[in-house]
Scaffold this active site. Structure first.
Site, PDB file in Angstrom:
ATOM      1  CD  GLU A 172      -2.694  -1.369   2.484  1.00 35.07           C
ATOM      2  OE1 GLU A 172      -2.781  -0.411   3.267  1.00 35.07           O
ATOM      3  OE2 GLU A 172      -3.247  -2.461   2.710  1.00 35.07           O
ATOM      4  CG  ASN A 225      -0.432  -7.160  -0.783  1.00 29.74           C
ATOM      5  OD1 ASN A 225      -1.062  -7.859  -1.585  1.00 29.74           O
ATOM      6  ND2 ASN A 225      -0.825  -6.972   0.467  1.00 29.74           N
ATOM      7  CG  HIS A 266      -9.495  -5.804   1.610  1.00 34.40           C
ATOM      8  ND1 HIS A 266      -9.781  -6.790   2.529  1.00 34.40           N
ATOM      9  CD2 HIS A 266      -8.169  -5.576   1.723  1.00 34.40           C
ATOM     10  CE1 HIS A 266      -8.676  -7.132   3.173  1.00 34.40           C
ATOM     11  NE2 HIS A 266      -7.682  -6.415   2.693  1.00 34.40           N
ATOM     12  CD  GLU A 297      -4.245  -7.748   2.622  1.00 37.38           C
ATOM     13  OE1 GLU A 297      -5.103  -6.980   3.085  1.00 37.38           O
ATOM     14  OE2 GLU A 297      -3.030  -7.496   2.638  1.00 37.38           O
ATOM     15  CG  ASP A 299     -12.337  -8.925   3.264  1.00 35.68           C
ATOM     16  OD1 ASP A 299     -12.278  -8.040   2.401  1.00 35.68           O
ATOM     17  OD2 ASP A 299     -11.765  -8.843   4.362  1.00 35.68           O
TER      18      ASP A 299
HETATM   19  O1  G3I Z   1      -2.366  -4.908  19.519  1.00 33.96           O
HETATM   20  C1  G3I Z   1      -3.440  -4.106  20.045  1.00 33.96           C
HETATM   21  C2  G3I Z   1      -3.872  -4.617  21.377  1.00 33.96           C
HETATM   22  O2  G3I Z   1      -2.813  -4.502  22.281  1.00 33.96           O
HETATM   23  C3  G3I Z   1      -5.091  -3.838  21.835  1.00 33.96           C
HETATM   24  O3  G3I Z   1      -5.585  -4.381  23.026  1.00 33.96           O
HETATM   25  C4  G3I Z   1      -6.190  -3.879  20.777  1.00 33.96           C
HETATM   26  C5  G3I Z   1      -7.380  -3.025  21.162  1.00 33.96           C
HETATM   27  O4  G3I Z   1      -8.004  -2.452  20.036  1.00 33.96           O
HETATM   28  O5  G3I Z   1      -5.665  -3.384  19.589  1.00 33.96           O
HETATM   29  C6  G3I Z   1      -4.588  -4.154  19.096  1.00 33.96           C
HETATM   30  O6  G3I Z   1      -4.166  -3.656  17.862  1.00 33.96           O
HETATM   31  C7  G3I Z   1      -5.023  -3.896  16.781  1.00 33.96           C
HETATM   32  C8  G3I Z   1      -4.283  -4.749  15.766  1.00 33.96           C
HETATM   33  O7  G3I Z   1      -5.088  -4.914  14.614  1.00 33.96           O
HETATM   34  C9  G3I Z   1      -3.926  -6.125  16.297  1.00 33.96           C
HETATM   35  O8  G3I Z   1      -5.058  -6.825  16.651  1.00 33.96           O
HETATM   36  C10 G3I Z   1      -5.390  -2.576  16.163  1.00 33.96           C
HETATM   37  O9  G3I Z   1      -6.213  -1.845  17.073  1.00 33.96           O
HETATM   38  C11 G3I Z   1      -6.116  -2.773  14.871  1.00 33.96           C
HETATM   39  O10 G3I Z   1      -6.253  -1.499  14.219  1.00 33.96           O
HETATM   40  C12 G3I Z   1      -5.329  -3.686  13.970  1.00 33.96           C
HETATM   41  O11 G3I Z   1      -6.076  -3.876  12.782  1.00 33.96           O
HETATM   42  C13 G3I Z   1      -5.431  -4.539  11.737  1.00 33.96           C
HETATM   43  C14 G3I Z   1      -5.269  -3.612  10.545  1.00 33.96           C
HETATM   44  O12 G3I Z   1      -4.670  -4.319   9.463  1.00 33.96           O
HETATM   45  C15 G3I Z   1      -4.405  -2.417  10.889  1.00 33.96           C
HETATM   46  O13 G3I Z   1      -4.094  -1.669   9.765  1.00 33.96           O
HETATM   47  C16 G3I Z   1      -6.302  -5.725  11.331  1.00 33.96           C
HETATM   48  O14 G3I Z   1      -6.341  -6.667  12.394  1.00 33.96           O
HETATM   49  C17 G3I Z   1      -5.729  -6.382  10.076  1.00 33.96           C
HETATM   50  O15 G3I Z   1      -6.653  -7.312   9.582  1.00 33.96           O
HETATM   51  C18 G3I Z   1      -5.503  -5.327   8.998  1.00 33.96           C
HETATM   52  O16 G3I Z   1      -4.931  -5.948   7.876  1.00 33.96           O
HETATM   53  C19 G3I Z   1      -4.688  -5.126   6.745  1.00 33.96           C
HETATM   54  C20 G3I Z   1      -3.487  -5.697   6.019  1.00 33.96           C
HETATM   55  O17 G3I Z   1      -2.401  -5.830   6.887  1.00 33.96           O
HETATM   56  C21 G3I Z   1      -3.111  -4.828   4.816  1.00 33.96           C
HETATM   57  N1  G3I Z   1      -4.233  -4.618   3.948  1.00 33.96           N
HETATM   58  C22 G3I Z   1      -5.478  -4.165   4.577  1.00 33.96           C
HETATM   59  C23 G3I Z   1      -5.844  -5.086   5.743  1.00 33.96           C
HETATM   60  C24 G3I Z   1      -7.167  -4.675   6.333  1.00 33.96           C
HETATM   61  O18 G3I Z   1      -7.069  -3.409   6.905  1.00 33.96           O
END
Ligand code: G3I
Length: 408
Positions: A172, A225, A266, A297, A299
């Site tokens: 990205e 990607n 997505h 990815e 969905d």
């Molecule tokens: O690690 C913290 C944790 O300590 C805390 O308790 C919790 C409370 O909200 O948050 C945790 O962090 C989260 C993290 O995922 C791990 O679970 C973040 O808030 C959350 O924003 C984060 O989201 C991820 C997102 O990328 C961030 O950009 C999603 O799980 C993940 O599916 C998503 O994946 C991305 C790909 O990497 C790239 N392409 C898009 C895709 C969807 O956004």
């Protein structure tokens, strides 16, 4: 038969059943399980295609939710760590790596005979706090960021050397047409972390990132990607797919060791659908550059009344319509991938609505229901569609995959 012989015969029968994917004897001779009872990995293997999912290690290890592990283990031949290999996870404190979760994930994949998509070496998002703060407040300058990035890529790709099939080397890196300025560019919204990251590194950082990754790992396939590159638009300044195409074409012409383009996929049903040929043509244009492609990815989410509570909509006719629209989106992406022999893998970004990034990300208005199985691990139209597509495909349009050789 002695007891011992009976035990051996039983064991043998179990081994044979396992190696034939559970074929059972019946009056008419051995019959394979019904298509909808076969695994996605088994159905995809007929085409040499790897079928993958993103994995959340916490859900995988949760004894209260054993189905998650069972599905990951049985259904998929490729896995991607949803968050565990991102920079914030690997180096939360500057100079101190924490490999534990990512190593456990790779060990799980080895045990399950699954290939690993490494995600991700370079991304402006989910950087550790010490790094994003330094970029934002100016205490980390361009040369420092470049040195940090080189070290990060080298350390991580070296640590996992030999264990990664495809690396998302850069994720990205370019803007979206709704950002400012609206012409697609390297970076993001004016003033954003994404733009600062790009500006500090300068335009050549992609080429360097791929070269550093290749120096650390000679065998992994190296991917760019991104999302919203499913189909070409008008070819103008707001056409993200065109921008990414021009970008990777230039990298190829410069001899940069890039092996593939990952199209995240997505999708959202409220925006309408692509058709199979739009997506197939796009993949073809990328593979005409001697690149592999992968759906990385996938969905297909929908607007919901309350995304956190999918049961609220379960009985409504609305939800059926959305499920069908979602299924159609999966179908388009999968068919386009199947038709291109250089489309190596099809990965979904989570497989159950119980553990999906969608409802936590899209809250206003709420969106959800983007996965193949619902929140109770029940099959949805999308799953049945994907299974049918995999089962019905074959020559002359769908042929086995052609492996990609890592480029030097
Ligand atoms: O690690 C913290 C944790 O300590 C805390 O308790 C919790 C409370 O909200 O948050 C945790 O962090 C989260 C993290 O995922 C791990 O679970 C973040 O808030 C959350 O924003 C984060 O989201 C991820 C997102 O990328 C961030 O950009 C999603 O799980 C993940 O599916 C998503 O994946 C991305 C790909 O990497 C790239 N392409 C898009 C895709 C969807 O956004």
């Amino acid at each position: 038969m002695t007891l011992r012989r009976m035990a051996t015969a039983g064991l043998l029968a179990a081994v044979v059943a396992a190696s034939t994917g559970g074929i059972t004897a019946s009056a008419g001779g051995p019959r394979p399980p019904a298509t909808q009872d076969q695994s996605l990995r088994g159905l995809a293997a007929r085409h040499g295609l790897s079928f993958g999912t993103a994995v959340d290690p916490a859900a995988y290890a949760d004894p209260a939710d054993p189905q998650y592990k069972t599905f990951v283990d049985k259904q998929f031949s490729t896995v991607t760590a949803e968050n565990a290999m991102k920079w914030e996870s690997l180096e939360p404190t500057r100079g101190t790596y924490n490999w534990a979760a990512a190593d456990a994930f790779v060990a799980m994949a080895e045990k399950n005979h699954q290939l690993v998509r490494g995600h991700v070496l370079v991304w402006y998002s989910q950087l550790p706090g010490w790094l994003s703060t330094g970029i934002q407040d100016g205490t980390i300058d361009g040369p420092q960021l470049r040195a940090l990035l080189k070290k990060h890529i080298t350390d991580v790709a070296t640590h996992f050397r030999g264990k990664i099939w495809q690396w998302d080397v850069v994720n990205e890196a370019v803007s979206d047409p709704w950002e400012t300025p609206s012409a697609i560019h390297l970076g993001g919204n004016a003033g954003s972390l994404k733009q600062k990251f790009a500006d500090l590194l300068g335009p050549d950082y992609l080429a360097d990132a791929f070269r550093w990754a290749r120096a650390a790992d000679a065998k992994a396939l190296l991917f760019y990607n991104d999302y919203n590159i499913d189909a070409f638009g008008d070819g103008g300044p707001g056409d993200k797919t065109q921008f990414v195409y021009n970008m990777v074409k230039k990298l190829r012409s410069q001899g940069v060791p890039i092996d593939g383009v990952g199209s995240q996929g997505h999708l959202a049903t409220q925006y309408g659908n692509y058709d199979v040929f739009q997506v197939a043509d796009t993949l073809q244009r990328f593979t005409d550059l001697d690149l592999a492609v992968a759906m990385t990815e996938v969905d297909a989410r929908s607007l919901m009344k309350d995304a956190k509570d999918p049961t609220q909509d379960a009985a409504s006719a609305d939800l059926t319509a959305r499920d069908q629209a979602s299924a159609y989106n999966y179908h388009v992406l999968l068919q386009a991938c199947l038709m291109n022999r250089h489309c190596l893998s099809f990965t979904v970004w989570g497989f159950t609505d119980k553990h999906s990034w969608i409802p936590t990300w899209f809250t206003n208005p709420p969106e959800g229901a983007g996965c193949l199985w619902d929140a109770n691990y029940q099959p949805k139209k999308s799953l049945r569609t994907v299974q049918g597509d995999l089962a019905a495909a074959g020559p002359p349009l769908v042929l086995p995959r052609i492996p990609q050789r890592p480029r030097r």
